[in-house]
Design a protein around this motif. Structure first.
Motif, PDB file in Angstrom:
ATOM      1  N   ALA A  80       0.844  -1.207   0.000  1.00 21.68           N
ATOM      2  CA  ALA A  80       0.000   0.000   0.000  1.00 21.68           C
ATOM      3  C   ALA A  80       0.874   1.249   0.000  1.00 21.68           C
ATOM      4  O   ALA A  80       0.565   2.232  -0.684  1.00 21.68           O
ATOM      5  N   LYS A  81       1.965   1.199   0.748  1.00 22.19           N
ATOM      6  CA  LYS A  81       2.824   2.388   0.813  1.00 22.19           C
ATOM      7  C   LYS A  81       3.512   2.647  -0.519  1.00 22.19           C
ATOM      8  O   LYS A  81       3.668   3.798  -0.930  1.00 22.19           O
ATOM      9  N   ARG A  83       2.323   1.731  -3.442  1.00 23.60           N
ATOM     10  CA  ARG A  83       1.234   2.240  -4.293  1.00 23.60           C
ATOM     11  C   ARG A  83       1.035   3.728  -4.075  1.00 23.60           C
ATOM     12  O   ARG A  83       0.831   4.497  -5.003  1.00 23.60           O
ATOM     13  N   ARG A  84       1.083   4.103  -2.798  1.00 26.49           N
ATOM     14  CA  ARG A  84       0.818   5.486  -2.444  1.00 26.49           C
ATOM     15  C   ARG A  84       1.900   6.413  -2.994  1.00 26.49           C
ATOM     16  O   ARG A  84       1.614   7.471  -3.535  1.00 26.49           O
ATOM     17  N   PHE A  89      -2.803   5.406 -10.308  1.00 24.78           N
ATOM     18  CA  PHE A  89      -3.738   4.604 -11.107  1.00 24.78           C
ATOM     19  C   PHE A  89      -4.752   5.485 -11.821  1.00 24.78           C
ATOM     20  O   PHE A  89      -5.274   6.447 -11.253  1.00 24.78           O
ATOM     21  N   LEU A  96     -13.761   7.675  -9.001  1.00 22.96           N
ATOM     22  CA  LEU A  96     -13.682   8.789  -8.052  1.00 22.96           C
ATOM     23  C   LEU A  96     -14.751   8.561  -6.985  1.00 22.96           C
ATOM     24  O   LEU A  96     -15.770   7.939  -7.256  1.00 22.96           O
ATOM     25  N   GLU A 104     -11.219  17.235  -3.277  1.00 25.09           N
ATOM     26  CA  GLU A 104     -10.987  16.256  -2.209  1.00 25.09           C
ATOM     27  C   GLU A 104     -10.569  14.907  -2.773  1.00 25.09           C
ATOM     28  O   GLU A 104      -9.749  14.202  -2.186  1.00 25.09           O
ATOM     29  N   LEU A 108      -7.007  12.855  -2.000  1.00 26.01           N
ATOM     30  CA  LEU A 108      -7.135  11.605  -1.247  1.00 26.01           C
ATOM     31  C   LEU A 108      -5.809  10.871  -0.989  1.00 26.01           C
ATOM     32  O   LEU A 108      -5.528  10.494   0.156  1.00 26.01           O
ATOM     33  N   PRO A 109      -4.959  10.686  -2.017  1.00 28.23           N
ATOM     34  CA  PRO A 109      -3.710   9.950  -1.730  1.00 28.23           C
ATOM     35  C   PRO A 109      -2.840  10.661  -0.695  1.00 28.23           C
ATOM     36  O   PRO A 109      -2.135  10.011   0.076  1.00 28.23           O
ATOM     37  N   THR A 111      -3.927  12.272   1.854  1.00 30.63           N
ATOM     38  CA  THR A 111      -4.496  12.001   3.175  1.00 30.63           C
ATOM     39  C   THR A 111      -3.766  10.840   3.834  1.00 30.63           C
ATOM     40  O   THR A 111      -3.441  10.871   5.012  1.00 30.63           O
ATOM     41  N   TYR A 112      -3.513   9.811   3.006  1.00 32.40           N
ATOM     42  CA  TYR A 112      -2.909   8.604   3.555  1.00 32.40           C
ATOM     43  C   TYR A 112      -1.417   8.765   3.769  1.00 32.40           C
ATOM     44  O   TYR A 112      -0.756   7.911   4.327  1.00 32.40           O
ATOM     45  N   LYS A 113      -0.887   9.896   3.302  1.00 28.98           N
ATOM     46  CA  LYS A 113       0.516  10.176   3.523  1.00 28.98           C
ATOM     47  C   LYS A 113       0.678  10.996   4.791  1.00 28.98           C
ATOM     48  O   LYS A 113       1.772  11.168   5.303  1.00 28.98           O
ATOM     49  N   GLY A 114      -0.444  11.541   5.298  1.00 27.32           N
ATOM     50  CA  GLY A 114      -0.402  12.317   6.541  1.00 27.32           C
ATOM     51  C   GLY A 114      -0.136  13.792   6.307  1.00 27.32           C
ATOM     52  O   GLY A 114       0.320  14.489   7.193  1.00 27.32           O
ATOM     53  N   THR A 116      -1.179  17.651   5.963  1.00 29.53           N
ATOM     54  CA  THR A 116      -2.274  18.400   6.588  1.00 29.53           C
ATOM     55  C   THR A 116      -3.276  18.851   5.541  1.00 29.53           C
ATOM     56  O   THR A 116      -2.945  18.987   4.364  1.00 29.53           O
ATOM     57  N   GLN A 117      -4.492  19.096   5.999  1.00 26.68           N
ATOM     58  CA  GLN A 117      -5.574  19.369   5.065  1.00 26.68           C
ATOM     59  C   GLN A 117      -5.307  20.596   4.193  1.00 26.68           C
ATOM     60  O   GLN A 117      -5.495  20.557   2.976  1.00 26.68           O
TER      61      GLN A 117
END
Lengths: 295, 411
Positions: A80-81, A83-84, A89, A96, A104, A108-109, A111-114, A116-117
């Motif tokens: 997963a990491k 892929r991230r 893809f 979507l 947003e 998304l990708p 977000t999973y990296k941490g 900030t918004q």
């Protein structure tokens, strides 16, 4: 050093009598910066190959090296990491999230990296600008056209600055105008140094590729490098020399490419009444007539 | 880093609540009702406990009470108009009062002897009132001060047909606030009002057996009016030294046993014992009712699990997409957990709000004063959060274990 290296990679689905061989000892090496088109009839293993390269799936046998690192046996979190961080893809049906805005979705990708918004949305906005749909930032996917959706999806694939872009029929659901737009976008990305692998059924689109790989029944049957701007040789054959698919071909899932590929007709084919076409009968009667004249 | 993740999970949760409002609300409803009922039950019981022990404490924790073990009507719940039927199966008599006052270590004693009969004043018969014979030690024993006048003393000169009134009694009997020196008729004799008490603390469950309605007369007068037949339903006593209270209580019990030939059906208890007894009973009741309410929380938790499972199978494709763009299993799991926790936490907070509203309604419509403590607030929020996490685990794990390719393939 090759970027992607597949060695005797096989993929089996199911078990027992229901086992299907989706990939049959595939060997494939892709270097950094290549723009690879994968062609082949439906069910020949193109998507499986892409899923394997994209680490969504694991090979049943064989080795897969990414950046010279053996990744075929990574656990799901490590995969997963990768892929991230390294893979983007793009899908035929865009994939979507319908309840998130374009912005947003692109973020998304991250977000999973941490990330900030605020930072996330800023980067995503830049990406949308790059693919030319910045004015649609706050639209939901349901409010966008197919072409715009695919642009958003491309922005999402690019947002983590991945080495490899994997596109599974990115234009399969688009009209020709949008298809061109999307392909031009991909070739721009390619020019910036990304490696792109895409599946297509449209021989025209091999114009954008630097290399075309043809697959059949889980194997790579032909692999040619192609000049950007020209349709690949084999694909051209499909385009110009063969008749279009008939209705029954569509129903049976027979593609143009299947007809173009050199497959020996089996005995059952020869025995089938289809083999005795009207032409053969005509020819025979002609010969008879000629023989009579000679006498 | 963890903070960022928490906030983003929370945002994701909020998104889910926004996108499926009705479903989230119906999910929360179970938690809301459960939390509200648990908090209300605990608040009511805490309130009653506080009221009772404040009353007992206002008498002083060192006070010793002697009561018959069986009383015809609960002494705390007597209405003034019921006094004619008031019966104590084994009332205490004058001898008991003497025994108590003569027991070792007793400093002062005040009996409460009920004298039945109509109280007449110039304005008519005072029905809700009741006449209590007691001793001069009463105000000191129960920490009750007088608003006006003086309480009768033990000296005979000041100890005849005098009376001290509760505030309501004074008002109702004479239609004036300070009827000092006014007189009323009781058992054919004239009584002169010598003093008026300050307001007594109301009893928690009833306003009727309120000392504010009472007319206090000297016990000797009460006994002589009824030829020593008036029933004494309670005796207050105090030890000479506060730290000797429990020993003195034992002395009193022993003396009473001896007097009754070894079998006394009188109970002797100290203030602290009373508080403990009350609390024990209330705790038991509270535990039972709160337990039933807690079952509703459990049911709500199972509801959350159910709906989350449905939600997971509805959102398989979303899970696939999230995994494809790089979500790890843990990230998917924590997303779904956060959703469940968020929903139940919001439910808990709404339940808390509902409990506060119910609390106000109870205060407005009954004599109870429920107390919502910060402990029960923390408990409620904590429990609802835990329910979300516990019952969100299975659906979240299921979501996390989805195969990305199959997930992407589903429609």
């Amino acid at each position: 050093m090759p970027l992607i290296q597949l060695q005797d990679v096989s993929k089996l689905y199911g078990f027992g009598d229901a086992t299907t061989l989706a990939l049959d000892e595939v060997n494939l090496t892709i270097d950094k910066g290549e723009f690879v088109a994968v062609m082949g009839p439906s069910g020949c293993g193109k998507s499986t190959l892409l899923n394997l390269i994209g680490l969504l799936d694991k090979p049943s046998h064989g080795q897969y090296r990414l950046n010279d690192k053996l990744v075929s046996r990574l656990n799901s979190n490590q995969a997963a990491k990768i892929r991230r961080d390294k893979i983007g893809f793009i899908f035929q049906f865009f994939n979507l999230l319908p309840k998130l805005s374009a912005l947003e979705n692109v973020a998304l990708p991250l977000t999973y990296k941490g990330v900030t918004q605020t930072k996330r949305l800023k980067i995503a906005s830049e990406m949308l600008d790059r693919v030319g749909v910045q004015d649609r930032e706050y639209y939901l996917p349901g409010q966008l056209s197919g072409g715009q959706l695919q642009c958003v999806a491309i922005a999402r694939a690019l947002v983590n600055n991945p080495q490899i872009i994997i596109a599974d029929e990115p234009t399969g659901n688009l009209d020709s105008g949008s298809s061109r737009l999307v392909m031009e976008l991909l070739s721009e990305i390619h020019k910036m140094g990304n490696t792109i692998i895409f599946v297509t059924h449209n021989p025209e689109l091999t114009r954008f590729a630097t290399r075309v790989v043809y697959m059949h029944d889980g194997s790579i049957v032909h692999d040619e490098s192609s000049t950007v701007g020209r349709v690949a040789n084999r694909a051209r054959k499909v385009l110009y020399t063969l008749p279009a698919t008939k209705e029954e071909d569509d129903l049976a899932g027979v593609s143009l490419l299947m007809k173009a590929l050199p497959i020996k007709s089996s005995i059952s084919d020869r025995l089938s009444p289809k083999y005795l076409t009207k032409n053969n009968i005509k020819r025979r009667s002609k010969r008879k007539a000629l023989g009579k004249q000679a006498k | 880093m963890i903070g960022v993740k928490l906030i983003s999970s929370f945002r994701a949760g909020m998104q889910v609540v926004k996108s499926a409002k009705l479903r989230s609300l119906s999910l929360m409803l179970g938690i809301i009702i459960g939390v509200a009922s648990v908090i209300t039950v605990i608040a009511i019981s805490t309130g009653i406990k506080a009221q009772i022990s404040s009353q007992i404490r206002s008498y002083g924790p060192d006070i010793i009470t002697i009561r018959p073990t069986s009383v015809g009507l609960g002494s705390g719940l007597v209405r003034g108009s019921d006094l004619a039927n008031f019966s104590i199966s084994n009332p205490m008599i004058l001898k008991d009062i003497k025994t108590v006052s003569q027991a070792t270590g007793v400093a002062e004693v005040a009996p409460l002897t009920l004298v039945s009969g109509p109280v007449k004043s110039s304005s008519g018969v005072y029905k809700p009132g009741f006449v209590v014979g007691t001793s001069s030690s009463l105000p000191n024993l129960i920490n009750q001060s007088l608003a006006f006048g003086n309480f009768f003393t033990s000296s005979p000169a000041n100890n005849g047909n005098v009376a001290v009134l509760g505030q309501t009694a004074a008002q109702d009997l004479f239609n004036e606030n300070v009827p000092l020196g006014s007189s009323f008729t009781f058992h054919g004799q004239n009584f002169v009002v010598a003093g008026i008490f300050n307001s007594f603390n109301a009893t928690p469950l009833s306003r009727e057996a309120n000392f504010n309605n009472a007319i206090f007369i000297p016990n000797s007068t009460a006994e002589s009016l009824t030829n020593d037949t008036a029933p004494t339903y309670e005796i207050f006593a105090r030890a000479k030294q506060v730290n000797q209270t429990s020993i003195v209580a034992k002395n009193i019990a022993a003396a009473l046993d001896t007097e009754h030939g070894g079998v006394s059906n009188l109970s002797v208890s100290t203030g602290n014992q009373n508080i403990a007894q009350n609390n024990n009973i209330l705790n038991l009741l509270t535990g039972l009712i709160a337990g039933v309410a807690a079952v509703s929380l459990l049911v709500a938790g199972i509801g959350i699990m159910n709906v989350m499972l449905v939600s997971v199978s509805e959102r398989v494709r979303e899970i696939g997409i999230r995994k494809a763009v790089g979500a790890t299993n843990q990230q998917i799991r924590s997303q779904f957990m956060a959703e469940a926790a968020f929903i139940s936490l919001i439910g808990g907070i709404l339940g808390l709000a509902l409990a506060f509203i119910i609390d106000m309604a109870i205060r407005a419509s009954t004599y109870l004063t429920p107390i919502i403590t910060w402990q029960s607030v923390v408990l409620a929020t904590g429990v609802s959060l835990i329910i979300g996490i516990v019952f969100g685990t299975i659906p979240a794990t299921r979501a996390a274990s989805k195969d990305p390719i199959e997930a992407l393939r589903t429609e």
